[in-house]
Design an enzyme around this catalytic site. Structure first.
Site, PDB file in Angstrom:
ATOM      1  N   HIS A 158       0.825  -1.103  -0.075  1.00 37.44           N
ATOM      2  CA  HIS A 158      -0.058   0.104   0.052  1.00 37.44           C
ATOM      3  C   HIS A 158       0.839   1.297   0.026  1.00 37.44           C
ATOM      4  O   HIS A 158       0.396   2.338  -0.315  1.00 37.44           O
ATOM      5  CB  HIS A 158      -0.857  -0.009   1.366  1.00 37.44           C
ATOM      6  N   ASP A 366       3.481   9.440  -0.950  1.00 38.53           N
ATOM      7  CA  ASP A 366       2.356   8.582  -0.571  1.00 38.53           C
ATOM      8  C   ASP A 366       2.017   7.587  -1.618  1.00 38.53           C
ATOM      9  O   ASP A 366       2.272   7.736  -2.778  1.00 38.53           O
ATOM     10  CB  ASP A 366       1.119   9.537  -0.573  1.00 38.53           C
TER      11      ASP A 366
END
Ligand code: GDG
Length: 470
Positions: A158, A366
């Protein structure tokens, strides 16, 4: 249809909407296959009850079986705090300066992955398909294979994968790469991460490319791909129609009827670029005096990992920046920044997004960033807000119609915020329509289906291949 077994650090009850989009999507595939979800219960114990470690807790959530284990304080400190969040999280977000390399931490990380493998193995059926989630569990397939598991196993990261030169700074990075290659399919958020993986295994393990993002490496075949995660657009729009979101929207819209609202919603994490964002907002107020009294930034920074030192540092830096902006620019009837260091109820978030003219999603790094997608999904298509998005978020590969910024460039970000605040309606509508189409087309259901389809196509584990430990 084979049974799906999902393994993640934490297990969420898939029946609770508060669990969010990922849990909703997982619940859907787990429901369809009568699946199993395995992971840490979130509970800490002083000591395990016996030599074989923690007891296994089994619960039913509709057709889904939940299987959890507790962790003792020492394992939590080394596996979760020490290695997962003290080494992998900072380095994978390019923050070598914040990493604490400690041999005991990696031992604990390895120990908990072994423990998970030992507890999970007896629960598996021969034709199960396993899907392991995230950086806490990179060695899980290797540990399962060492115990004789031959089922198909996929992994999804992720968070970003750093370039080879940064990854190589982790002591034992070659072990991490070898562990990743024990999966049949490794999924990343973005093409950039996939590129870093291909280059790392080429340099470190002389992987032989087989084409179509497959490699022969460590005497087996591994496939990889970019599968950008999405949100559950249907669930989020339904939430937006709910009473809490509507009430929030009405309250914010009336309170800020004379002002333009900017919003930021983040876990309080150093990867999210919060101090840089505050500096850009201050630069906006300095350079564009007309924004004084007319722009208010609501920044929600929900508490996160407060037992990790770097998180308390960022908290203090942020509090001091917000205080100085409000002190220098605020007036009796106007506070430039409303900073909230609490978790806001999920049902209220769509109302807050919808009342905001601009969203500031400006992480330094991110994996994806779901807030960017939630903001787009929550807008009124006839009068939408504008997304200011960091080029270093995985979402930037997809959301090209956002205003892309370099969050390190304070002046450049301030001028992009000004463009967002003054953007004509027609351009806002056009950009939003394109963004919403992308967010819808690549929602979390698409993500699940495309990963699992590709895992089904990947060559399954070659059982005759010996597993060599580094
Ligand atoms: C990792 C990767 C990747 C935030 N504050 C509150 C709240 N939130 C919700 C948001 C959003 C979620 O948390 C945050 O998602 P992100 O994607 O921004 O970030 P991470 O937590 O860092 O997640 C990331 C993600 O995994 C999925 O693969 O996108 O890159 O780092 O849903 O709305 N929710 C509530 N109150 C808050 O105060 N209820």
């Amino acid at each position: 249809m084979p049974r799906l077994v999902c393994i993640s650090n934490r297990v969420a009850d898939p029946r609770k909407t508060a669990a969010g989009g990922l849990a909703v999507a997982m619940a859907e595939v787990l429901n369809d296959s009568g699946g199993l979800w395995f992971g840490w219960s979130g509970k800490l114990v002083d000591a395990y009850p016996g030599a074989d470690g923690p007891a296994l807790h089994l619960h039913r959530a509709g057709p889904v079986q939940l299987a959890t284990v507790d962790l003792d304080q020492a394992d939590y400190a080394s596996y979760y705090v020490g290695y997962s969040n003290g080494v992998l999280w900072p380095v994978f977000h390019d923050r070598l300066d914040l990493a604490h390399f400690d041999a005991r931490a990696v031992e604990g990380y390895r120990r908990v992955n072994q423990l998970f493998a030992r507890k999970l193995l007896p629960l598996l059926h021969p034709d199960d398909v396993l899907w392991v989630q995230d950086y806490h569990l990179i060695p899980l397939a290797a540990e399962l294979r060492a115990l004789g598991c031959t089922q198909r196993i996929g992994f999804f990261l992720h968070i970003p994968l750093p370039p080879p030169s940064i990854l190589a700074a982790i002591p034992g990075h070659d072990w991490l790469l070898k562990c990743l290659c024990q999966y049949d399919l490794v999924g990343f958020q973005a093409e950039a991460d996939l590129d870093h993986f291909g280059r790392s295994i080429a340099v470190e393990a002389r992987a032989q490319p087989l084409g179509e993002d497959r490699w022969r490496v460590f005497n087996r075949t591994v496939a990889a791909g970019a599968f950008p995660i999405g949100i559950d657009v249907g669930e989020f729009r339904a939430l937006a129609e709910g009473p809490e979101a509507r009430e929030m929207h009405e309250r914010m819209a009336s309170e800020y009827s004379r002002r333009k609202l900017l919003v930021g919603v983040d876990r309080l994490d150093y990867s999210k670029g919060l101090p840089q964002r505050m500096r850009a907002f201050r630069a906006l107020l300095e350079r564009y005096p007309e924004t004084r009294h007319s722009a208010t930034l609501v920044q929600i920074a929900s508490p996160s990992r407060e037992d990790v030192r770097a998180y308390t540092d960022i908290l203090h830096e942020l509090e001091s920046l917000c205080g100085s902006i409000n002190g220098n620019f605020g007036d009796l009837d106007w506070m430039p920044v409303r900073y909230i260091h609490r978790t806001v109820a999920r049902a209220r978030l769509p109302g807050l997004y919808r009342a905001s003219r601009v969203a500031l999603v400006t992480p330094l790094r991110d994996g994806m960033n779901l807030v960017a997608k939630e903001f787009v999904a929550a807008q009124d298509p006839q009068d939408p807000g504008v997304l200011v998005l960091s080029r270093f978020a995985g979402a930037a590969e997809q959301l090209r119609e956002a205003l892309l910024v370099n969050p390190h460039d304070v002046e450049g970000t301030a001028s992009a915020i000004h463009v967002a605040l003054t953007m004509p309606l027609e351009e806002r509508v056009q950009r939003h329509a394109a963004l919403l189409a992308t967010v819808r087309a690549t929602d979390v259901h698409w993500w699940c289906e495309s990963f699992l389809r590709r895992l089904g196509e990947a060559e399954s584990h070659e059982s005759g291949t010996p597993w060599l430990r580094l």
